[in-house]
Design a protein around this motif. Structure first.
Motif, PDB file in Angstrom:
ATOM      1  N   ALA A 217       0.814  -1.218   0.000  1.00  0.00           N
ATOM      2  CA  ALA A 217       0.000   0.000   0.000  1.00  0.00           C
ATOM      3  C   ALA A 217       0.848   1.270   0.000  1.00  0.00           C
ATOM      4  O   ALA A 217       0.332   2.358   0.242  1.00  0.00           O
ATOM      5  CB  ALA A 217      -0.940  -0.005   1.198  1.00  0.00           C
ATOM      6  N   GLY A 218       2.148   1.130  -0.228  1.00  0.00           N
ATOM      7  CA  GLY A 218       3.008   2.305  -0.306  1.00  0.00           C
ATOM      8  C   GLY A 218       3.408   2.876   1.031  1.00  0.00           C
ATOM      9  O   GLY A 218       3.853   4.015   1.125  1.00  0.00           O
ATOM     10  N   GLY A 219       3.272   2.101   2.101  1.00  0.00           N
ATOM     11  CA  GLY A 219       3.666   2.577   3.416  1.00  0.00           C
ATOM     12  C   GLY A 219       2.501   2.584   4.385  1.00  0.00           C
ATOM     13  O   GLY A 219       1.337   2.464   4.001  1.00  0.00           O
ATOM     14  N   ILE A 220       2.828   2.713   5.650  1.00  0.00           N
ATOM     15  CA  ILE A 220       1.807   2.730   6.700  1.00  0.00           C
ATOM     16  C   ILE A 220       1.130   4.101   6.729  1.00  0.00           C
ATOM     17  O   ILE A 220       1.800   5.130   6.795  1.00  0.00           O
ATOM     18  CB  ILE A 220       2.438   2.402   8.063  1.00  0.00           C
ATOM     19  N   VAL A 221      -0.185   4.093   6.676  1.00  0.00           N
ATOM     20  CA  VAL A 221      -0.954   5.341   6.660  1.00  0.00           C
ATOM     21  C   VAL A 221      -1.095   5.865   8.091  1.00  0.00           C
ATOM     22  O   VAL A 221      -1.387   5.108   9.018  1.00  0.00           O
ATOM     23  CB  VAL A 221      -2.345   5.118   6.036  1.00  0.00           C
ATOM     24  N   LEU A 222      -0.880   7.176   8.260  1.00  0.00           N
ATOM     25  CA  LEU A 222      -0.951   7.799   9.577  1.00  0.00           C
ATOM     26  C   LEU A 222      -2.225   8.627   9.732  1.00  0.00           C
ATOM     27  O   LEU A 222      -2.711   9.204   8.765  1.00  0.00           O
ATOM     28  CB  LEU A 222       0.261   8.702   9.806  1.00  0.00           C
ATOM     29  N   LYS A 223      -2.732   8.667  10.950  1.00  0.00           N
ATOM     30  CA  LYS A 223      -3.835   9.554  11.311  1.00  0.00           C
ATOM     31  C   LYS A 223      -3.298  10.519  12.362  1.00  0.00           C
ATOM     32  O   LYS A 223      -3.295  10.234  13.552  1.00  0.00           O
ATOM     33  CB  LYS A 223      -5.019   8.755  11.851  1.00  0.00           C
ATOM     34  N   ARG A 224      -2.825  11.658  11.893  1.00  0.00           N
ATOM     35  CA  ARG A 224      -2.145  12.597  12.792  1.00  0.00           C
ATOM     36  C   ARG A 224      -3.156  13.381  13.648  1.00  0.00           C
ATOM     37  O   ARG A 224      -4.213  13.774  13.166  1.00  0.00           O
ATOM     38  CB  ARG A 224      -1.284  13.574  11.982  1.00  0.00           C
ATOM     39  N   GLU A 225      -2.738  13.595  14.873  1.00  0.00           N
ATOM     40  CA  GLU A 225      -3.500  14.424  15.792  1.00  0.00           C
ATOM     41  C   GLU A 225      -2.555  14.880  16.906  1.00  0.00           C
ATOM     42  O   GLU A 225      -1.485  14.289  17.105  1.00  0.00           O
ATOM     43  CB  GLU A 225      -4.679  13.653  16.390  1.00  0.00           C
ATOM     44  N   LEU A 226      -2.936  15.932  17.604  1.00  0.00           N
ATOM     45  CA  LEU A 226      -2.114  16.377  18.722  1.00  0.00           C
ATOM     46  C   LEU A 226      -2.133  15.317  19.816  1.00  0.00           C
ATOM     47  O   LEU A 226      -3.194  14.824  20.207  1.00  0.00           O
ATOM     48  CB  LEU A 226      -2.640  17.705  19.266  1.00  0.00           C
ATOM     49  N   ALA A 227      -0.950  14.953  20.279  1.00  0.00           N
ATOM     50  CA  ALA A 227      -0.859  13.883  21.272  1.00  0.00           C
ATOM     51  C   ALA A 227       0.313  14.157  22.211  1.00  0.00           C
ATOM     52  O   ALA A 227       1.244  14.885  21.876  1.00  0.00           O
ATOM     53  CB  ALA A 227      -0.678  12.530  20.574  1.00  0.00           C
ATOM     54  N   ASP A 228       0.249  13.532  23.367  1.00  0.00           N
ATOM     55  CA  ASP A 228       1.306  13.631  24.372  1.00  0.00           C
ATOM     56  C   ASP A 228       2.057  12.301  24.386  1.00  0.00           C
ATOM     57  O   ASP A 228       1.533  11.280  24.851  1.00  0.00           O
ATOM     58  CB  ASP A 228       0.698  13.925  25.747  1.00  0.00           C
ATOM     59  N   ASP A 262       0.564  10.217  14.862  1.00  0.00           N
ATOM     60  CA  ASP A 262      -0.424   9.150  14.973  1.00  0.00           C
ATOM     61  C   ASP A 262      -0.180   8.489  16.329  1.00  0.00           C
ATOM     62  O   ASP A 262       0.777   7.720  16.501  1.00  0.00           O
ATOM     63  CB  ASP A 262      -0.256   8.149  13.832  1.00  0.00           C
ATOM     64  N   ALA A 263      -1.037   8.805  17.292  1.00  0.00           N
ATOM     65  CA  ALA A 263      -0.807   8.375  18.669  1.00  0.00           C
ATOM     66  C   ALA A 263      -0.734   6.857  18.795  1.00  0.00           C
ATOM     67  O   ALA A 263       0.150   6.310  19.468  1.00  0.00           O
ATOM     68  CB  ALA A 263      -1.913   8.935  19.568  1.00  0.00           C
ATOM     69  N   ASP A 264      -1.652   6.154  18.150  1.00  0.00           N
ATOM     70  CA  ASP A 264      -1.676   4.698  18.260  1.00  0.00           C
ATOM     71  C   ASP A 264      -0.410   4.087  17.674  1.00  0.00           C
ATOM     72  O   ASP A 264       0.142   3.116  18.210  1.00  0.00           O
ATOM     73  CB  ASP A 264      -2.901   4.135  17.556  1.00  0.00           C
ATOM     74  N   ARG A 265       0.061   4.657  16.562  1.00  0.00           N
ATOM     75  CA  ARG A 265       1.242   4.104  15.918  1.00  0.00           C
ATOM     76  C   ARG A 265       2.507   4.336  16.748  1.00  0.00           C
ATOM     77  O   ARG A 265       3.365   3.462  16.862  1.00  0.00           O
ATOM     78  CB  ARG A 265       1.419   4.709  14.516  1.00  0.00           C
ATOM     79  N   LEU A 266       2.638   5.520  17.350  1.00  0.00           N
ATOM     80  CA  LEU A 266       3.808   5.759  18.192  1.00  0.00           C
ATOM     81  C   LEU A 266       3.743   4.934  19.482  1.00  0.00           C
ATOM     82  O   LEU A 266       4.776   4.510  20.008  1.00  0.00           O
ATOM     83  CB  LEU A 266       3.941   7.243  18.518  1.00  0.00           C
ATOM     84  N   ALA A 267       2.542   4.685  19.968  1.00  0.00           N
ATOM     85  CA  ALA A 267       2.410   3.764  21.100  1.00  0.00           C
ATOM     86  C   ALA A 267       2.867   2.360  20.689  1.00  0.00           C
ATOM     87  O   ALA A 267       3.492   1.632  21.475  1.00  0.00           O
ATOM     88  CB  ALA A 267       0.959   3.734  21.582  1.00  0.00           C
ATOM     89  N   GLN A 268       2.581   1.992  19.449  1.00  0.00           N
ATOM     90  CA  GLN A 268       3.027   0.703  18.928  1.00  0.00           C
ATOM     91  C   GLN A 268       4.548   0.650  18.843  1.00  0.00           C
ATOM     92  O   GLN A 268       5.167  -0.381  19.128  1.00  0.00           O
ATOM     93  CB  GLN A 268       2.402   0.461  17.548  1.00  0.00           C
ATOM     94  N   VAL A 269       5.177   1.765  18.449  1.00  0.00           N
ATOM     95  CA  VAL A 269       6.639   1.830  18.410  1.00  0.00           C
ATOM     96  C   VAL A 269       7.214   1.583  19.798  1.00  0.00           C
ATOM     97  O   VAL A 269       8.129   0.763  19.988  1.00  0.00           O
ATOM     98  CB  VAL A 269       7.104   3.198  17.863  1.00  0.00           C
ATOM     99  N   ALA A 270       6.697   2.321  20.783  1.00  0.00           N
ATOM    100  CA  ALA A 270       7.181   2.155  22.155  1.00  0.00           C
ATOM    101  C   ALA A 270       6.949   0.732  22.652  1.00  0.00           C
ATOM    102  O   ALA A 270       7.827   0.122  23.282  1.00  0.00           O
ATOM    103  CB  ALA A 270       6.490   3.160  23.067  1.00  0.00           C
ATOM    104  N   SER A 271       5.773   0.173  22.360  1.00  0.00           N
ATOM    105  CA  SER A 271       5.444  -1.173  22.815  1.00  0.00           C
ATOM    106  C   SER A 271       6.365  -2.207  22.180  1.00  0.00           C
ATOM    107  O   SER A 271       6.859  -3.124  22.858  1.00  0.00           O
ATOM    108  CB  SER A 271       3.983  -1.487  22.490  1.00  0.00           C
ATOM    109  N   ASN A 272       6.614  -2.085  20.863  1.00  0.00           N
ATOM    110  CA  ASN A 272       7.484  -3.050  20.190  1.00  0.00           C
ATOM    111  C   ASN A 272       8.906  -2.984  20.721  1.00  0.00           C
ATOM    112  O   ASN A 272       9.565  -4.011  20.905  1.00  0.00           O
ATOM    113  CB  ASN A 272       7.474  -2.797  18.687  1.00  0.00           C
TER     114      ASN A 272
END
Length: 375
Positions: A217-228, A262-272
């Protein structure tokens, strides 16, 4: 067997360019063979027209021709993306002039032949370039086949991962029901094991789907939003701490940790990364550090005791290979690959350092905060 394969191959094409018909006839007679089609041209312009239509394995160019000599023709051939790979051999009746030879090689010639041409030398050179052409064709076919095989495999993984979600959901739901429906210790232990295995299988399925998203799909699609990022990482640390009560995770943070991600994706980075440290690292504390002291970016560092083998380190972010480390061999070896893809999608970078008895993963992502101008 080899002769049968040669018969099945399409005929290669040689281009012969000379303004004299008798020279073309002589070259054609010497180069004639069943697996080669000979194309002849009486001028540079005719040769260029043929090259627009045909894929040529080798070209013999006469140097001395009216209107457009062999050197000019060679420069035009080399200047086109379609024909610049065609080997060029100059055929000349002139003297062995070093300046002319240098000029010929500068325009892209691979060799010079002097008239009268020695038949054995001519055929030997033609055989060499024909063999190289056949090898290039074979490599191109193999590359195309492997690329298509890889594409189909990844599509199969995507379909399989998607279809596995429904039966897995039914298993997890049944395990939850068993947990709440019975006080029997054996039933409780079985349900807990089913839930743990179901969650691990769910993570594997999501990893497979992320792999296909990144590749097809040409890369992981991000859903950007303000996050902490601080709150996200703290939640991930707590989850891993609950699941690994025997291990200590030291979490520290400093600076401003908000950004547009993308809050969920960065949480996935930290989790992995934390899960990777717990799984592959030696016994001891896993250190997680967040640094928001820079104005334009935030850094995440995960460190653990243990060293990655030198032969594994260059491939640590490769899919299905990064998991080949010391420790338990759980998972598909996609976690670090997905980390890299998510970080790259955020225009960030991820690095690993492993020396002595310590391994450190460093992630840096730009904040990408959109400023609002009030009018």
């Amino acid at each position: 067997m080899q002769q049968d394969e040669q018969k099945m191959q399409p005929r290669a094409k040689f281009l012969l360019v000379d303004d004299l018909e008798e020279n073309l006839l002589a070259l054609s007679a010497l180069l004639k063979r069943d697996d080669v089609e000979l194309l002849t041209a009486r001028s540079g312009f005719e040769a260029l027209e043929l090259l627009l239509v045909h894929d040529v394995a080798l070209a013999f160019l006469d140097v001395q021709m009216p209107d457009m000599d062999g050197f000019e023709l060679a420069e035009l051939i080399r200047g086109s993306e379609r024909t610049r790979h065609v080997p060029l051999i100059f055929v000349t009746a002139g003297t062995r002039d070093q300046l002319r030879m240098f000029k010929g090689y500068e325009t892209g010639a691979v060799d010079f032949l002097y008239k009268p041409v020695e038949p054995h030398i001519l055929k030997s050179k033609a055989d060499v370039f024909l063999m190289l052409y056949r090898q290039r064709q074979q490599l191109a076919r193999e590359l195309e086949q492997r690329t298509e095989t890889l594409r189909l495999s990844e599509m199969f993984m995507a379909v399989l991962g998607h279809d596995l979600r429904n039966p897995l959901s039914a298993i997890v739901t049944s395990a939850h029901v068993l947990q709440h429906a019975s006080d029997d210790a054996i039933v409780q232990k079985t349900a807990t094991r089913m839930l743990s295995s179901g969650k691990r299988m769910g993570r594997m399925i999501e990893d497979m789907l992320d792999l296909t998203r990144a590749r097809l799909a040409g890369g992981i699609v991000l859903k950007r939003e303000l996050a902490d990022l601080g709150a996200l990482t703290e939640r991930v640390v707590q989850e891993h701490g609950t699941g690994n009560p025997e291990r200590r995770i030291d979490f520290q943070r400093q600076g401003e940790l908000s950004g547009e991600w993308d809050a969920d994706r960065l949480a996935q980075v930290a989790s992995n990364l934390i899960g990777n440290a717990l799984q592959h690292g030696r016994e001891g504390t896993v250190e997680v550090r967040l640094d928001g002291s820079q104005a334009n970016a935030v850094s995440l560092t995960v460190s653990n005791a243990g060293c990655i083998p030198p032969e594994v380190l260059p491939h640590i972010f490769d899919p299905f290979r990064g998991g080949q480390r010391e420790g338990r061999g759980e998972g598909l070896g996609l976690g670090l690959y997905i980390v890299q893809q998510i970080v790259h999608a955020h225009s960030g970078k991820v690095e690993v350092e492993s020396a002595g008895d310590w391994t450190i993963f460093r992630v840096k992502v730009p904040r990408r905060i959109v400023s609002v101008v009030k009018l």
